[in-house]
Design a protein around this motif. Structure first.
Motif, PDB file in Angstrom:
ATOM      1  N   PRO A  94      12.267  63.203  28.989  1.00 57.08           N
ATOM      2  CA  PRO A  94      13.277  63.493  27.956  1.00 57.08           C
ATOM      3  C   PRO A  94      13.130  62.551  26.761  1.00 57.08           C
ATOM      4  CG  PRO A  94      14.273  62.284  29.764  1.00 57.08           C
ATOM      5  CD  PRO A  94      12.876  62.572  30.183  1.00 57.08           C
ATOM      6  N   VAL A  95      12.131  62.805  25.906  1.00 55.46           N
ATOM      7  CA  VAL A  95      11.878  61.967  24.742  1.00 55.46           C
ATOM      8  C   VAL A  95      11.796  62.847  23.495  1.00 55.46           C
ATOM      9  CG1 VAL A  95      10.692  60.207  26.096  1.00 55.46           C
ATOM     10  CG2 VAL A  95       9.380  62.076  25.123  1.00 55.46           C
ATOM     11  N   ASP A  96      11.766  62.181  22.335  1.00 57.08           N
ATOM     12  CA  ASP A  96      11.742  62.897  21.052  1.00 57.08           C
ATOM     13  C   ASP A  96      10.447  62.687  20.286  1.00 57.08           C
ATOM     14  OD1 ASP A  96      14.728  63.706  20.931  1.00 57.08           O
ATOM     15  OD2 ASP A  96      14.792  61.562  21.341  1.00 57.08           O
ATOM     16  N   LYS A  97       9.705  61.647  20.604  1.00 55.91           N
ATOM     17  CA  LYS A  97       8.532  61.324  19.789  1.00 55.91           C
ATOM     18  C   LYS A  97       7.440  60.747  20.668  1.00 55.91           C
ATOM     19  CE  LYS A  97       9.056  59.358  15.737  1.00 55.91           C
ATOM     20  NZ  LYS A  97       9.299  58.342  14.687  1.00 55.91           N
ATOM     21  N   LEU A  98       6.191  60.989  20.221  1.00 54.39           N
ATOM     22  CA  LEU A  98       5.012  60.442  20.852  1.00 54.39           C
ATOM     23  C   LEU A  98       4.304  59.576  19.823  1.00 54.39           C
ATOM     24  CD1 LEU A  98       4.266  61.221  23.751  1.00 54.39           C
ATOM     25  CD2 LEU A  98       2.483  62.688  22.840  1.00 54.39           C
ATOM     26  N   LYS A  99       4.047  58.295  20.186  1.00 55.79           N
ATOM     27  CA  LYS A  99       3.349  57.389  19.272  1.00 55.79           C
ATOM     28  C   LYS A  99       1.954  57.125  19.840  1.00 55.79           C
ATOM     29  CE  LYS A  99       5.427  54.380  16.866  1.00 55.79           C
ATOM     30  NZ  LYS A  99       6.112  53.169  16.345  1.00 55.79           N
ATOM     31  N   LEU A 100       0.931  57.612  19.125  1.00 55.61           N
ATOM     32  CA  LEU A 100      -0.444  57.474  19.585  1.00 55.61           C
ATOM     33  C   LEU A 100      -0.894  56.035  19.370  1.00 55.61           C
ATOM     34  CD1 LEU A 100      -1.942  60.766  18.113  1.00 55.61           C
ATOM     35  CD2 LEU A 100      -0.818  60.415  20.305  1.00 55.61           C
ATOM     36  N   ASP A 101      -1.388  55.384  20.427  1.00 53.32           N
ATOM     37  CA  ASP A 101      -1.822  54.002  20.321  1.00 53.32           C
ATOM     38  C   ASP A 101      -3.056  53.887  19.432  1.00 53.32           C
ATOM     39  OD1 ASP A 101      -1.598  51.177  21.473  1.00 53.32           O
ATOM     40  OD2 ASP A 101      -3.704  51.690  21.872  1.00 53.32           O
ATOM     41  N   ARG A 102      -3.208  52.730  18.844  1.00 53.85           N
ATOM     42  CA  ARG A 102      -4.329  52.487  17.923  1.00 53.85           C
ATOM     43  C   ARG A 102      -5.662  52.748  18.606  1.00 53.85           C
ATOM     44  NH1 ARG A 102      -5.703  46.610  15.139  1.00 53.85           N
ATOM     45  NH2 ARG A 102      -7.784  47.157  14.373  1.00 53.85           N
ATOM     46  N   SER A 103      -5.820  52.244  19.849  1.00 54.80           N
ATOM     47  CA  SER A 103      -7.094  52.459  20.543  1.00 54.80           C
ATOM     48  C   SER A 103      -7.328  53.935  20.826  1.00 54.80           C
ATOM     49  CB  SER A 103      -7.104  51.660  21.842  1.00 54.80           C
ATOM     50  OG  SER A 103      -6.059  52.080  22.696  1.00 54.80           O
ATOM     51  N   PHE A 104      -6.243  54.671  21.118  1.00 54.79           N
ATOM     52  CA  PHE A 104      -6.360  56.099  21.380  1.00 54.79           C
ATOM     53  C   PHE A 104      -6.747  56.845  20.103  1.00 54.79           C
ATOM     54  CE2 PHE A 104      -4.215  60.284  22.477  1.00 54.79           C
ATOM     55  CZ  PHE A 104      -5.194  60.666  23.371  1.00 54.79           C
ATOM     56  N   VAL A 105      -6.149  56.422  18.980  1.00 53.06           N
ATOM     57  CA  VAL A 105      -6.503  57.036  17.693  1.00 53.06           C
ATOM     58  C   VAL A 105      -7.971  56.789  17.374  1.00 53.06           C
ATOM     59  CG1 VAL A 105      -6.079  56.929  15.207  1.00 53.06           C
ATOM     60  CG2 VAL A 105      -4.164  56.927  16.795  1.00 53.06           C
ATOM     61  N   GLU A 106      -8.448  55.572  17.616  1.00 51.91           N
ATOM     62  CA  GLU A 106      -9.851  55.256  17.322  1.00 51.91           C
ATOM     63  C   GLU A 106     -10.785  56.095  18.182  1.00 51.91           C
ATOM     64  OE1 GLU A 106     -10.124  51.093  17.949  1.00 51.91           O
ATOM     65  OE2 GLU A 106      -9.244  50.547  15.997  1.00 51.91           O
ATOM     66  N   ARG A 107     -10.420  56.288  19.473  1.00 51.54           N
ATOM     67  CA  ARG A 107     -11.278  57.129  20.318  1.00 51.54           C
ATOM     68  C   ARG A 107     -11.281  58.568  19.839  1.00 51.54           C
ATOM     69  NH1 ARG A 107      -8.724  54.294  24.534  1.00 51.54           N
ATOM     70  NH2 ARG A 107      -7.606  56.165  25.180  1.00 51.54           N
ATOM     71  N   LEU A 108     -10.116  59.063  19.390  1.00 51.20           N
ATOM     72  CA  LEU A 108     -10.059  60.447  18.892  1.00 51.20           C
ATOM     73  C   LEU A 108     -10.805  60.604  17.579  1.00 51.20           C
ATOM     74  CD1 LEU A 108      -6.340  61.368  19.684  1.00 51.20           C
ATOM     75  CD2 LEU A 108      -8.385  62.167  20.864  1.00 51.20           C
ATOM     76  N   MET A 109     -11.000  59.498  16.836  1.00 51.51           N
ATOM     77  CA  MET A 109     -11.722  59.574  15.571  1.00 51.51           C
ATOM     78  C   MET A 109     -13.229  59.586  15.772  1.00 51.51           C
ATOM     79  SD  MET A 109      -9.785  59.889  13.025  1.00 51.51           S
ATOM     80  CE  MET A 109      -8.007  60.083  13.000  1.00 51.51           C
ATOM     81  N   GLU A 110     -13.685  59.303  16.951  1.00 51.79           N
ATOM     82  CA  GLU A 110     -15.125  59.362  17.213  1.00 51.79           C
ATOM     83  C   GLU A 110     -15.596  60.810  17.088  1.00 51.79           C
ATOM     84  OE1 GLU A 110     -15.698  57.719  21.040  1.00 51.79           O
ATOM     85  OE2 GLU A 110     -15.029  55.681  20.482  1.00 51.79           O
ATOM     86  N   PRO A 111     -16.759  60.992  16.560  1.00 52.62           N
ATOM     87  CA  PRO A 111     -17.240  62.379  16.325  1.00 52.62           C
ATOM     88  C   PRO A 111     -17.207  63.244  17.577  1.00 52.62           C
ATOM     89  CG  PRO A 111     -18.664  60.779  15.228  1.00 52.62           C
ATOM     90  CD  PRO A 111     -17.709  59.972  16.043  1.00 52.62           C
ATOM     91  N   SER A 112     -17.510  62.670  18.710  1.00 49.85           N
ATOM     92  CA  SER A 112     -17.547  63.487  19.932  1.00 49.85           C
ATOM     93  C   SER A 112     -16.149  63.883  20.408  1.00 49.85           C
ATOM     94  CB  SER A 112     -18.272  62.718  21.036  1.00 49.85           C
ATOM     95  OG  SER A 112     -17.609  61.481  21.283  1.00 49.85           O
ATOM     96  N   ASN A 113     -15.110  63.165  19.938  1.00 49.27           N
ATOM     97  CA  ASN A 113     -13.749  63.449  20.404  1.00 49.27           C
ATOM     98  C   ASN A 113     -12.850  64.021  19.320  1.00 49.27           C
ATOM     99  OD1 ASN A 113     -14.374  62.372  22.934  1.00 49.27           O
ATOM    100  ND2 ASN A 113     -13.815  60.291  22.289  1.00 49.27           N
ATOM    101  N   ARG A 114     -13.343  64.116  18.066  1.00 49.71           N
ATOM    102  CA  ARG A 114     -12.458  64.491  16.970  1.00 49.71           C
ATOM    103  C   ARG A 114     -11.881  65.884  17.160  1.00 49.71           C
ATOM    104  NH1 ARG A 114     -13.820  62.527  11.001  1.00 49.71           N
ATOM    105  NH2 ARG A 114     -13.684  60.633  12.254  1.00 49.71           N
ATOM    106  N   ALA A 115     -12.594  66.740  17.857  1.00 53.70           N
ATOM    107  CA  ALA A 115     -12.082  68.098  18.061  1.00 53.70           C
ATOM    108  C   ALA A 115     -10.833  68.108  18.939  1.00 53.70           C
ATOM    109  CB  ALA A 115     -13.174  68.965  18.702  1.00 53.70           C
ATOM    110  N   LEU A 116     -10.571  66.990  19.675  1.00 56.51           N
ATOM    111  CA  LEU A 116      -9.392  66.929  20.549  1.00 56.51           C
ATOM    112  C   LEU A 116      -8.138  66.515  19.803  1.00 56.51           C
ATOM    113  CD1 LEU A 116     -11.006  65.084  23.605  1.00 56.51           C
ATOM    114  CD2 LEU A 116     -10.592  67.535  23.348  1.00 56.51           C
ATOM    115  N   LEU A 117      -8.284  65.951  18.577  1.00 59.81           N
ATOM    116  CA  LEU A 117      -7.144  65.403  17.865  1.00 59.81           C
ATOM    117  C   LEU A 117      -6.084  66.457  17.587  1.00 59.81           C
ATOM    118  CD1 LEU A 117      -5.781  63.063  16.424  1.00 59.81           C
ATOM    119  CD2 LEU A 117      -7.132  63.598  14.387  1.00 59.81           C
TER     120      LEU A 117
END
Length: 782
Positions: free
Chosen positions: A689-712
């Motif tokens: 029961p929450v209202d917001k999701l805060k993506l951690d910095r390390s998680f954002v950096e992994r999603l910014m990698e070319p191999s993972n960007r499609a998951l963002l």
């Protein structure tokens, strides 16, 4: 000492104790009987005392009635001539009174007393013919006139302490009857007094007999369990007798002495007889059996002689059976005492014994010893989520595989030495390597152990996200005792955990310094002055259009002893030591007090995010605290966002889920902070029961990698589909901001827009932003 002597020493105390117990039982029975008998005697004496008093009471009542109704008294009251009344009628009245015997008292008086207290007539029957009306009798008469009583009876004491019973009655001079209240002026008080000599004698006898204390009271007292008695003498007049405790004790002492002497005599006589019988028929045969048992235990014989056929023979047979059973039970109990019942591995105590022995040999022979401390990462999560049956099965499987791997590694070459695997507690294991020659043998074994959990741990019940953190300590470099080695290996293991888990760490002086640093932080936290050492900084949060949506309150600590200490260092220690609650509540109070200034700088519709420990979800009154602070600060609840780290989901329970819903019911917004750092699935987190999701910095950096960007974009879309806002933390480059906005991220936070600032710095930041000539947007961050 021989068996016969031991038997003698055993028999006499047993008999003595037995007889003493019997004597004690008799004593208590007789004591109760004596107490009841003496209580009955006391009651009888008090009954006789009450009867004696009743005789006196009846006596004065009867004679007062007789005198009041006598013709002599009537003529005395009617006669007007004082001279004739005093001589003729007074003599007749004295003659009538003289008929009263003195057998019951040494003192008897009758008086007629006027309203002013003067005696109109006084007659006394006493050893002293010149005795006058006593002050005590006059006091009773005055009290009767003043109280308006028409009649009464009182128990008083004379000046010499003699009890006296006084009864009075008001008489109308004209009608000789009890006057009406309006006719008291025509009345005279007739009063008779008698000393209670027989009553006093009986009372003195009781006091002397029982060495008792007496007490008069106006009301009956509650019935007590002690040795005492109470009688009612008159209405509102009670006499209580409290005998001395020594009265009963003296009667019990004689009985105690007789019982004690009897018990000693009987015990000694029976002991001598039993010792002779025991020696002849028991101790000598048992001594022979004892010798056989001794021979059996020392291997000098294989069985006992059981062919006699009597009790000793049967006893020998039972001893033989018992010996066989105990031998088997000893082997089984030793197995249980030294091994873990779940995995079958040596337990902590047995591991310590083996380690102490090997360390002694290593010290004598100059050999190496290494200790590997192993902890299963995320085992608690698996145990809570999938059940204890899965957790137990996983531990058993890991123990079997790790044991086999250790055996293979030790058999690999003669220089690999030997090793033992033990389960210390819960999900913690240890390996002791000894007699090895290859210096890198501990590292090789640790690497192979990590291979068991590569990609998680898989066994017959499935694959689970369990990894290993391994700490290694070596003898003699890192310690000389098993306690030191385990402590240092445990320190290294925690370093492996803090380094990202699923890795190996060797103990070093650097780790020791870090451990001492953590201990110093803990000490300073316990003595912290919140207002002087803690302070808040605020980091802006912007939306996709570049508008300031709010800010996040971040805690900082500057210790006068340690200097600046990062939150990543002291917050985990505060949570581990239970100090988090005081810190969290200080943060909430301080942030709410700053809200007015923040809203002036960033806008009235800003949202203030406050980080609190996930452990607060286990505190039942946290919602009440938040409600009180909101009411005290008058801050709108919907403008406050409470941030919890993702790890609270791992240990989620009904209590935590209930508390989250209660916080939302207050109007507060709930955000999951540092999402992507834990091991909770996306779908599982979205169920909370929450209202917001805060993506951690390390998680954002992994999603910014070319191999993972499609998951963002799918991650953000999934959160939106569940009605959750998404904030990206740690945005530091324009490329990151553009990619996140393109993926639909709602809010951005990072050094690209503003660092954590104190209120004074935040005010300068807000002024500089307002002074920009262009409209605020993400193309030109401030």
């Amino acid at each position: 000492m021989t068996l016969g002597k031991r038997s003698a020493l055993l028999i006499f105390p047993v008999l003595l104790v037995s007889y003493l117990l019997v004597a004690l039982a008799v004593y208590y029975v007789e004591r109760s009987s004596i107490e009841r008998r003496e209580q009955a005697r006391l009651s009888n004496n008090l009954t006789e005392l009450r009867a004696t008093f009743s005789v006196y009471a009846s006596f004065v009542d009867s004679y007062l009635f007789a005198i009041v109704e006598s013709e002599a008294l009537h003529q005395y009251l009617l006669e007007q001539q004082d001279r004739y009344r005093e001589h003729a009628l007074g003599s007749r009245l004295e003659a009538a009174l003289g008929n009263l015997t003195r057998r019951r008292s040494d003192y008897l008086s009758f008086s007629l007393i006027e309203a002013d207290g003067t005696p109109a007539f006084f007659f006394v029957s006493s050893d002293n013919p010149f005795r006058e009306l006593s002050a005590e009798e006059q006091a009773v008469a005055r009290s009767a006139w003043q109280s308006g009583a028409l009649s009464g009876i009182e128990l008083i004491e004379t000046a010499d302490g003699t009890p006296m019973l006084v009864q009075y009655k008001l008489i109308d001079r004209r009608t000789f009857s009890t006057p009406l209240p309006t006719q008291r002026d025509h009345s005279v008080l007739a009063q008779i007094a008698i000393e209670l000599n027989a009553f006093e004698a009986q009372l003195d006898e009781i006091i002397a007999t029982y060495d008792a204390a007496i007490d008069y009271g106006a009301s009956a007292r509650p019935v007590a369990d002690d040795f005492s008695g109470e009688i009612r003498l008159l209405p509102g007049h009670y006499l209580r007798i409290q005998p001395s405790p020594r009265y009963i004790e003296q009667r019990l002492d004689v009985m105690q002495q007789g019982l004690l002497i009897g018990a000693l005599v009987f015990a000694l006589s029976c002991a001598l007889l039993l010792m002779w019988l025991m020696r002849r028929y028991v101790t000598d045969p048992v001594s022979r059996l004892e010798q056989q048992l001794n021979d059996l235990m020392h291997g000098q014989r294989t069985a006992l002689e059981t062919g006699t056929g009597d009790e000793i023979g049967r006893l020998a047979l039972r001893f033989q059976q018992l010996y066989d059973q105990l031998n088997d039970a000893y082997r089984r109990s030793r197995q249980l005492a030294e091994h873990d019942p779940l995995t079958g591995l040596p337990n902590r105590n047995h591991f310590y014994e083996m380690a102490v022995r090997e360390l002694k040999l290593a010290s004598d022979n100059g050999r190496r010893v290494a200790l590997l401390y192993i902890d299963l990462d995320h085992f608690k999560f698996v145990n809570d989520k999938y059940g204890h049956s899965v957790g137990d099965a996983l531990l058993k499987s890991f123990a079997q595989r790790a044991g086999s791997l250790l055996q293979q590694e030790c058999d690999r070459s003669p220089g690999a030495g030997q090793g033992v695997l033990a389960r210390l507690a819960g999900d913690e294991f240890a390996v002791l390597l000894y007699r090895f020659v290859e210096p890198d043998h501990p590292q090789q074994l640790a690497s192979r152990l990590l291979g068991l959990v590569r990609g998680g741990y898989q066994f017959e019940m499935g694959r689970y996200p369990v990894t290993l953190s391994i700490g290694i300590a070596r003898y003699p470099e890192d310690g000389h005792t098993i306690t030191q080695l385990i402590s240092n290996a445990d320190t290294a293991m925690y370093q492996a955990k803090h380094g990202g888990k699923n890795q190996v760490a060797f103990y070093s002086q650097k780790l020791a310094r870090q451990a001492r640093w953590a201990l110093e932080i803990e000490h300073q936290l316990k003595a912290i002055n919140f207002d002087d050492e803690l302070f808040l900084t605020y980091m802006p949060v912007l939306d996709a259009q570049g508008r300031v949506e709010g800010c996040e309150a971040l805690l900082r600590w500057h210790s006068p002893v340690l200097g600046a200490v990062g939150p990543d260092q002291f917050i985990p220690i505060a949570e581990r030591t239970g100090l988090y609650s005081r810190i969290d509540r200080w943060v909430v109070q301080q942030a709410l007090s700053d809200y007015e200034t923040l809203s002036r700088l960033l806008g009235d519709d800003m949202t203030l995010a406050i980080n609190v420990s996930s452990a607060e979800l286990t505190v039942t009154d946290f919602d009440q605290f938040m409600q009180e602070q909101l009411e005290r600060s008058a801050v709108p609840a919907h403008r406050i966002e409470v941030e919890m780290t993702e790890t609270f989901g791992v240990d989620a329970s009904r209590q935590r889920d209930r508390l989250l819903r209660q916080l939302r019911a207050l109007g507060l917004r709930i955000a999951i902070d540092d999402f992507g750092t834990g091991y909770t699935s996306m779908m599982q987190m979205l169920e909370y029961p929450v209202d917001k999701l805060k993506l951690d910095r390390s998680f954002v950096e992994r999603l910014m990698e070319p191999s993972n960007r499609a998951l963002l974009k799918p991650v953000i879309a999934l959160a939106h589909a569940r009605g959750l806002q998404v904030t990206a933390e740690g945005v530091e480059t324009r490329e990151q901001a553009d990619s996140l906005i393109a993926a639909g991220c709602d809010l951005l936070q990072g050094y690209l827009f503003g660092k954590p600032m104190r209120l004074s710095e935040l005010e300068l930041w807000a002024r500089k932003r307002a002074a920009q000539s262009t409209a605020p947007n993400l193309e030109q961050p401030v």
